[in-house]
Write a protein that holds these residues in place. Structure first.
Motif, PDB file in Angstrom:
ATOM      1  N   ARG A  87      26.737 -13.121   4.092  1.00 46.99           N
ATOM      2  CA  ARG A  87      27.287 -12.028   2.889  1.00 46.99           C
ATOM      3  C   ARG A  87      26.043 -12.283   1.810  1.00 46.99           C
ATOM      4  O   ARG A  87      25.337 -11.386   0.998  1.00 46.99           O
ATOM      5  CB  ARG A  87      28.394 -12.209   2.277  1.00 46.99           C
ATOM      6  N   ALA A  88      25.767 -13.492   1.685  1.00 44.61           N
ATOM      7  CA  ALA A  88      24.765 -13.994   0.541  1.00 44.61           C
ATOM      8  C   ALA A  88      23.469 -13.417   0.842  1.00 44.61           C
ATOM      9  O   ALA A  88      22.617 -12.895   0.127  1.00 44.61           O
ATOM     10  CB  ALA A  88      24.769 -15.369   0.405  1.00 44.61           C
ATOM     11  N   PHE A  89      22.824 -13.386   1.855  1.00 45.07           N
ATOM     12  CA  PHE A  89      21.613 -13.001   2.576  1.00 45.07           C
ATOM     13  C   PHE A  89      21.551 -11.553   2.543  1.00 45.07           C
ATOM     14  O   PHE A  89      20.571 -10.891   1.959  1.00 45.07           O
ATOM     15  CB  PHE A  89      21.335 -13.461   4.027  1.00 45.07           C
ATOM     16  N   ALA A  90      22.612 -10.867   2.965  1.00 44.66           N
ATOM     17  CA  ALA A  90      22.575  -9.361   2.722  1.00 44.66           C
ATOM     18  C   ALA A  90      22.499  -8.890   0.917  1.00 44.66           C
ATOM     19  O   ALA A  90      21.848  -8.168   0.694  1.00 44.66           O
ATOM     20  CB  ALA A  90      23.873  -8.748   3.067  1.00 44.66           C
ATOM     21  N   ASP A  91      23.250  -9.773   0.140  1.00 45.48           N
ATOM     22  CA  ASP A  91      23.318  -9.373  -1.143  1.00 45.48           C
ATOM     23  C   ASP A  91      21.625  -9.726  -1.597  1.00 45.48           C
ATOM     24  O   ASP A  91      21.205  -9.029  -2.482  1.00 45.48           O
ATOM     25  CB  ASP A  91      24.119 -10.364  -1.649  1.00 45.48           C
ATOM     26  N   PHE A  92      21.159 -10.695  -1.292  1.00 43.28           N
ATOM     27  CA  PHE A  92      19.726 -10.958  -1.479  1.00 43.28           C
ATOM     28  C   PHE A  92      18.579 -10.103  -1.259  1.00 43.28           C
ATOM     29  O   PHE A  92      17.957  -9.466  -2.099  1.00 43.28           O
ATOM     30  CB  PHE A  92      19.222 -12.440  -0.826  1.00 43.28           C
ATOM     31  N   LEU A  93      18.729  -9.463   0.042  1.00 43.30           N
ATOM     32  CA  LEU A  93      17.910  -8.359   0.356  1.00 43.30           C
ATOM     33  C   LEU A  93      18.222  -6.999  -0.307  1.00 43.30           C
ATOM     34  O   LEU A  93      17.107  -6.194  -0.658  1.00 43.30           O
ATOM     35  CB  LEU A  93      18.001  -8.258   1.967  1.00 43.30           C
ATOM     36  N   LEU A  94      19.488  -6.824  -0.694  1.00 42.57           N
ATOM     37  CA  LEU A  94      19.662  -5.401  -1.315  1.00 42.57           C
ATOM     38  C   LEU A  94      19.137  -5.687  -2.730  1.00 42.57           C
ATOM     39  O   LEU A  94      18.522  -4.748  -3.280  1.00 42.57           O
ATOM     40  CB  LEU A  94      21.474  -5.516  -1.743  1.00 42.57           C
ATOM     41  N   ARG A  95      19.226  -6.965  -3.657  1.00 37.76           N
ATOM     42  CA  ARG A  95      18.626  -7.139  -4.759  1.00 37.76           C
ATOM     43  C   ARG A  95      17.118  -6.781  -4.691  1.00 37.76           C
ATOM     44  O   ARG A  95      16.591  -6.476  -5.343  1.00 37.76           O
ATOM     45  CB  ARG A  95      18.818  -8.417  -5.598  1.00 37.76           C
ATOM     46  N   GLU A  96      16.438  -7.480  -3.545  1.00 40.67           N
ATOM     47  CA  GLU A  96      14.922  -7.454  -3.367  1.00 40.67           C
ATOM     48  C   GLU A  96      14.646  -5.985  -3.106  1.00 40.67           C
ATOM     49  O   GLU A  96      13.492  -5.568  -3.540  1.00 40.67           O
ATOM     50  CB  GLU A  96      14.730  -8.191  -2.339  1.00 40.67           C
ATOM     51  N   LEU A  97      15.285  -5.258  -2.339  1.00 38.94           N
ATOM     52  CA  LEU A  97      14.778  -3.920  -1.801  1.00 38.94           C
ATOM     53  C   LEU A  97      15.227  -2.718  -2.525  1.00 38.94           C
ATOM     54  O   LEU A  97      14.712  -1.908  -2.505  1.00 38.94           O
ATOM     55  CB  LEU A  97      15.351  -3.774  -0.450  1.00 38.94           C
ATOM     56  N   ARG A  98      16.259  -3.169  -3.445  1.00 38.52           N
ATOM     57  CA  ARG A  98      16.690  -1.911  -4.401  1.00 38.52           C
ATOM     58  C   ARG A  98      15.589  -1.483  -5.398  1.00 38.52           C
ATOM     59  O   ARG A  98      14.730  -2.247  -5.828  1.00 38.52           O
ATOM     60  CB  ARG A  98      17.823  -2.563  -5.132  1.00 38.52           C
ATOM     61  N   PRO A  99      15.051  -0.015  -5.331  1.00 36.35           N
ATOM     62  CA  PRO A  99      14.185   0.482  -6.087  1.00 36.35           C
ATOM     63  C   PRO A  99      14.464   0.132  -7.544  1.00 36.35           C
ATOM     64  O   PRO A  99      15.543  -0.046  -7.943  1.00 36.35           O
ATOM     65  CB  PRO A  99      14.288   1.947  -5.610  1.00 36.35           C
ATOM     66  N   PRO A 100      13.286   0.337  -8.206  1.00 33.73           N
ATOM     67  CA  PRO A 100      13.831   0.361  -9.666  1.00 33.73           C
ATOM     68  C   PRO A 100      14.585   1.469 -10.068  1.00 33.73           C
ATOM     69  O   PRO A 100      14.914   2.719  -9.303  1.00 33.73           O
ATOM     70  CB  PRO A 100      12.125   0.580 -10.109  1.00 33.73           C
ATOM     71  N   ARG A 101      15.377   1.227 -11.334  1.00 34.75           N
ATOM     72  CA  ARG A 101      16.100   2.240 -11.797  1.00 34.75           C
ATOM     73  C   ARG A 101      15.650   3.702 -11.855  1.00 34.75           C
ATOM     74  O   ARG A 101      16.444   4.337 -11.662  1.00 34.75           O
ATOM     75  CB  ARG A 101      16.728   1.664 -13.167  1.00 34.75           C
ATOM     76  N   ARG A 102      14.340   3.825 -12.336  1.00 33.71           N
ATOM     77  CA  ARG A 102      13.816   5.098 -12.510  1.00 33.71           C
ATOM     78  C   ARG A 102      13.692   5.735 -11.160  1.00 33.71           C
ATOM     79  O   ARG A 102      13.457   6.870 -11.040  1.00 33.71           O
ATOM     80  CB  ARG A 102      12.534   4.881 -13.102  1.00 33.71           C
ATOM     81  N   GLU A 103      13.943   5.060 -10.100  1.00 30.96           N
ATOM     82  CA  GLU A 103      13.781   5.638  -8.795  1.00 30.96           C
ATOM     83  C   GLU A 103      14.899   5.851  -8.116  1.00 30.96           C
ATOM     84  O   GLU A 103      14.982   6.394  -7.007  1.00 30.96           O
ATOM     85  CB  GLU A 103      12.788   4.678  -7.861  1.00 30.96           C
ATOM     86  N   LEU A 104      16.110   5.417  -8.562  1.00 32.60           N
ATOM     87  CA  LEU A 104      17.308   5.499  -8.000  1.00 32.60           C
ATOM     88  C   LEU A 104      17.953   6.937  -7.512  1.00 32.60           C
ATOM     89  O   LEU A 104      18.453   7.028  -6.425  1.00 32.60           O
ATOM     90  CB  LEU A 104      18.227   5.027  -8.644  1.00 32.60           C
ATOM     91  N   ALA A 105      17.233   7.811  -8.121  1.00 34.28           N
ATOM     92  CA  ALA A 105      17.573   9.255  -8.032  1.00 34.28           C
ATOM     93  C   ALA A 105      17.061   9.694  -6.479  1.00 34.28           C
ATOM     94  O   ALA A 105      17.535  10.642  -6.051  1.00 34.28           O
ATOM     95  CB  ALA A 105      17.123  10.218  -9.154  1.00 34.28           C
ATOM     96  N   ARG A 106      16.259   9.033  -5.997  1.00 32.10           N
ATOM     97  CA  ARG A 106      15.530   9.441  -4.781  1.00 32.10           C
ATOM     98  C   ARG A 106      16.660   9.120  -3.639  1.00 32.10           C
ATOM     99  O   ARG A 106      16.341   9.515  -2.620  1.00 32.10           O
ATOM    100  CB  ARG A 106      14.407   8.514  -4.603  1.00 32.10           C
ATOM    101  N   PHE A 107      17.318   8.114  -3.890  1.00 34.55           N
ATOM    102  CA  PHE A 107      18.297   7.587  -2.803  1.00 34.55           C
ATOM    103  C   PHE A 107      19.777   8.006  -3.085  1.00 34.55           C
ATOM    104  O   PHE A 107      20.233   8.771  -4.251  1.00 34.55           O
ATOM    105  CB  PHE A 107      18.254   6.194  -2.987  1.00 34.55           C
ATOM    106  N   SER A 108      20.566   7.826  -2.212  1.00 37.55           N
ATOM    107  CA  SER A 108      21.919   8.484  -2.135  1.00 37.55           C
ATOM    108  C   SER A 108      23.096   7.499  -2.533  1.00 37.55           C
ATOM    109  O   SER A 108      24.169   7.796  -2.171  1.00 37.55           O
ATOM    110  CB  SER A 108      22.225   8.907  -0.619  1.00 37.55           C
ATOM    111  N   GLY A 109      22.812   6.871  -3.661  1.00 36.14           N
ATOM    112  CA  GLY A 109      24.027   6.286  -4.148  1.00 36.14           C
ATOM    113  C   GLY A 109      24.200   4.872  -4.028  1.00 36.14           C
ATOM    114  O   GLY A 109      22.995   4.079  -3.468  1.00 36.14           O
ATOM    115  N   PRO A 110      24.841   4.067  -4.706  1.00 29.66           N
ATOM    116  CA  PRO A 110      24.987   2.645  -4.622  1.00 29.66           C
ATOM    117  C   PRO A 110      25.339   2.149  -3.046  1.00 29.66           C
ATOM    118  O   PRO A 110      25.960   2.822  -2.081  1.00 29.66           O
ATOM    119  CB  PRO A 110      26.217   2.228  -5.512  1.00 29.66           C
ATOM    120  N   PRO A 111      25.191   0.802  -2.886  1.00 34.09           N
ATOM    121  CA  PRO A 111      25.455   0.117  -1.850  1.00 34.09           C
ATOM    122  C   PRO A 111      27.247   0.309  -1.402  1.00 34.09           C
ATOM    123  O   PRO A 111      27.829   0.228  -2.587  1.00 34.09           O
ATOM    124  CB  PRO A 111      25.226  -1.087  -1.778  1.00 34.09           C
TER     125      PRO A 111
END
Length: 314
Positions: free
Chosen positions: A281-305
């Motif tokens: 769980r910790a490793f998945a959370d770590f990658l999520l934080r690392e790979l999540r795009p900057p806030r200004r780009e979030l509209a390109r993606f389809s919502g939160p994890p």
């Protein structure tokens, strides 16, 4: 080492590596001692858990079912220990399954920061471009690409990676640069895991355009598709992340950049029933934080994890 819990850990390791000697050696046991403990466990359980040959051991049907239950128990115990420590420290081992491209391009460059935080954790990366069987291969967390079928296992949506087309400058000078999707019908397109179908679909201005491409070369690993494009063998599909270095170096350029070629969903897939191993769980959370795009780009993606249901052996 004669308690039941240690024997169960030995059983799990033997099931993962397919060998009593290797499993015993990891836990400081001789092969005869490991074999004797497994035999005693089978007597206590009242079922044969392994089929034995001179070269390897494999789980019986009863053994495979027992493994799923035992791993859930051990994961729950790890979770209890982790919460009791209250320090966030991760211990033990973590087995991660994913594609060769994702492990080379995304995981390994970020791994030093994670391991620095968890100096007592051991990580084993199982990297190939086929889907590992999470149960029989002992994968704690696997990273999967594309939509997942319904089932009872748990997954965490990590990110959507934009899919692109790319080719080398030399190829485009020789064959011309496509300006519309229909132009692809006159080009050599490399078929790889990022888009295994010969039919390519694009979206622009609310309209969908599809074209069937001709392929002289098909390859089963994404790194191979990228290398083939660099070598001038044709136009390849990939995620934008997977070709970042080649694009930045000018070895590859995007093809049809004004057309939306879709994206690849990345999910972290867990085993162990409802109890997820703390390190997984910790490793998945770590990658999520690392790979999540900057806030200004979030509209390109389809919502939160989010959590979704998927098959545990996909």
């Amino acid at each position: 080492m004669n308690d039941r819990l240690s024997t169960l850990r030995l059983f799990v390791r033997a099931a993962r590596v397919g060998n009593f000697s290797s499993a015993g050696r990891e836990l400081g046991l001789s092969q005869p001692s490991a074999s004797r403990l497994i035999a005693t466990l089978e007597e206590e359980v009242g079922a044969r858990l392994f089929s034995r040959t001179t070269r390897a051991v494999t789980l019986t049907e009863a053994g495979a079912t027992y493994l799923m239950r035992v791993e859930a128990i051990l994961a729950a115990l790890d979770e209890a220990d982790h919460e009791a420590r209250g320090t966030g420290e991760l211990r033990g081992s973590l087995r991660v399954g994913t594609s060769s491209s994702f492990v080379l391009r995304e995981i390994i460059p970020r791994l030093p920061a994670f391991l620095k935080q968890h100096a007592t954790l051991k990580i084993e990366l199982v990297a190939n471009d086929r889907y590992q069987d999470l149960v029989t291969e002992g994968i704690d967390v696997a990273f999967r690409f594309g939509p997942l079928p319904d089932s009872s296992a748990m997954a965490r949506k990590i990110i959507h990676l934009p899919r692109i087309l790319m080719a080398s400058p030399d190829y485009l000078r020789e064959r011309g640069t496509p300006t519309t999707p229909s132009d692809l019908a006159h080009h050599s397109v490399i078929i790889g895991p990022a888009h295994p179908s010969p039919t390519f679909s694009f979206r622009k201005d609310g309209r969908v355009t599809s074209v069937r491409v001709d392929s002289q070369l098909a390859i089963t690993i994404n790194e191979g598709a990228t290398a083939s494009a660099v070598a001038g063998l044709g136009i390849a599909a990939s995620s934008e992340n997977s070709a970042r270095a080649e694009l930045a170096a000018g070895q590859l350029v995007r093809v049809l950049p004004d057309w939306d070629f879709g994206s690849m969903e990345v999910n972290a897939l867990f085993v162990g029933g409802k109890t997820i191993k703390p390190a997984a769980r910790a490793f998945a959370d770590f990658l999520l934080r690392e790979l999540r795009p900057p806030r200004r780009e979030l509209a390109r993606f389809s919502g939160p994890p989010e959590s979704v249901s998927v098959r545990p052996n996909q």
